[in-house]
Enzyme design. Sequence first.
Site, short mmCIF file in Angstrom:
data_model
loop_
_atom_site.label_atom_id
_atom_site.label_comp_id
_atom_site.label_asym_id
_atom_site.label_seq_id
_atom_site.Cartn_x
_atom_site.Cartn_y
_atom_site.Cartn_z
N ASP A 164 16.81 39.79 -25.82
CA ASP A 164 17.22 40.89 -24.94
C ASP A 164 17.11 42.19 -25.74
OD1 ASP A 164 18.54 42.73 -23.35
OD2 ASP A 164 20.16 41.37 -22.79
N HIS A 165 16.21 43.06 -25.31
CA HIS A 165 15.97 44.29 -26.07
C HIS A 165 17.16 45.26 -26.02
CE1 HIS A 165 13.13 46.28 -28.53
NE2 HIS A 165 12.04 45.78 -27.95
#
Length: 466
Positions: free
Chosen positions: A436-437
């Site tokens: 998850d950026h």
Amino acid sequence: MAQVLEFKLPDLGEGLTEAEIVRWLVAVGDVVAIDQPVVEVETAKAMVEVPCPYGGVVTARYGEEGTELPVGAPLLTVAVGGTGAPEELAEAAPGVGRADVDAAVSSEYSGNVLVGYGTAGPAARRRRVRHANPAAAAQAPAAAPAPVAAPAPVAAPALVAALAPVGAPAAAGPVPVISPLVRKLARDRGLDLREVRGSGPEGLILRADVELALAALEQPVAAPAPTPAPAAVPVAAAGERVPLRGVRGAVADKLSRSRTEIPDATCWVDADATELMAARAAMNAAGGPKISLLALLARICVHALARFPELNSTVDTAAREIVRLPSVHLGFAAQTPRGLVVPVVKDAGTRTAESLTEEFARLTEAARQGAITPADLTGGTFTLNNYGVFGVDGSTPIINHPEAAMLGVGRIIPRPWVHQGELAVRQVVQLSLTFDHRVCDGGTAGGFLRYVADCVEQPAVLLRTV
């Protein structure tokens, strides 16, 4: 006074809102004990047996096998004795023999903790009821579909309310009437009590209900207004339609939510797993329980997460906060006949390689048998996906929402590899990390994956942190 109690599908926990009836374990007319399993249902998490909190005679079942019911919907009704007198149960469930009714005399409350139901009381022994009149058994269908309202006749509202909707199917099981006088009044006037709505507790039919129903039958009824023809429905495309429910539906919902909410990215690297495979062979040659490759990869993941805690986290979108989690609960993808499930090894960071091997084996077998519990399928903080068992090298998997990352492991196969300055055949594996950026940047993700690859190539690296 004997009464007919309705048992509704309880809250099975873990946020589940519906369940599908897989198999009925009792029939109408059975005598059930307190806390006896009466139906097997499949939720989005697992298959479970639901115990009934009442002891008595089953008078009706709601829903055929394969029907999906929401939490709180009626499952079945049970005739129980308020004072424990067998004659009261016999009155509430006519057609049941006196000797069989004796077995249903028990406490009305469960010893199991079900949401919406109390606890207490011993359990009674289950016995199948033998109907004195075979015709009575034939008249009791397996399920009681909900009445379908028809066009209302022209009559006084109070009189209309006394009768069941026109054309509605008869209710299953014995009629909820206790008073013999009420039965005699209906029988003398030719009234079918199955067409009468009871206004008493639990739908009990009272004398006033019968008198209102008789008065309603004497009222003139106007012909219903013609129903307009339904609009033409476009013909759907030909092909097989498979309902998205149960495990398949839960997977579809979770993956769709993950793709919608999580801005994910993937990085990958090839690693020489020759030394890791040799280390595992040496461990297993030393005697004792065998160590699985998945357990060694799990140990590597746990140590990598200790160095990069950003990936063992979740995002609270409402509060706009990143929540870093203190413990590693490691999920792993397992393919079963019911579909893909992700069992969770709790507190993976505190387990040895032997303990991890045992827990992986236990959860995998339970998942394949359909006996895994919802608690074993929830609470994960990071997922390890060994898709190499399917014979593939790489993948860009979808993150298991609400987690923040997933490590993928491809197949380990012999490949040409430059080792110590020379070309050699080595055991090579492809590793991928989908993350998850929002919780970290590429530098953190790359550092995590590089550390994992280093441990795969040189397992001795773990000795610095063990």
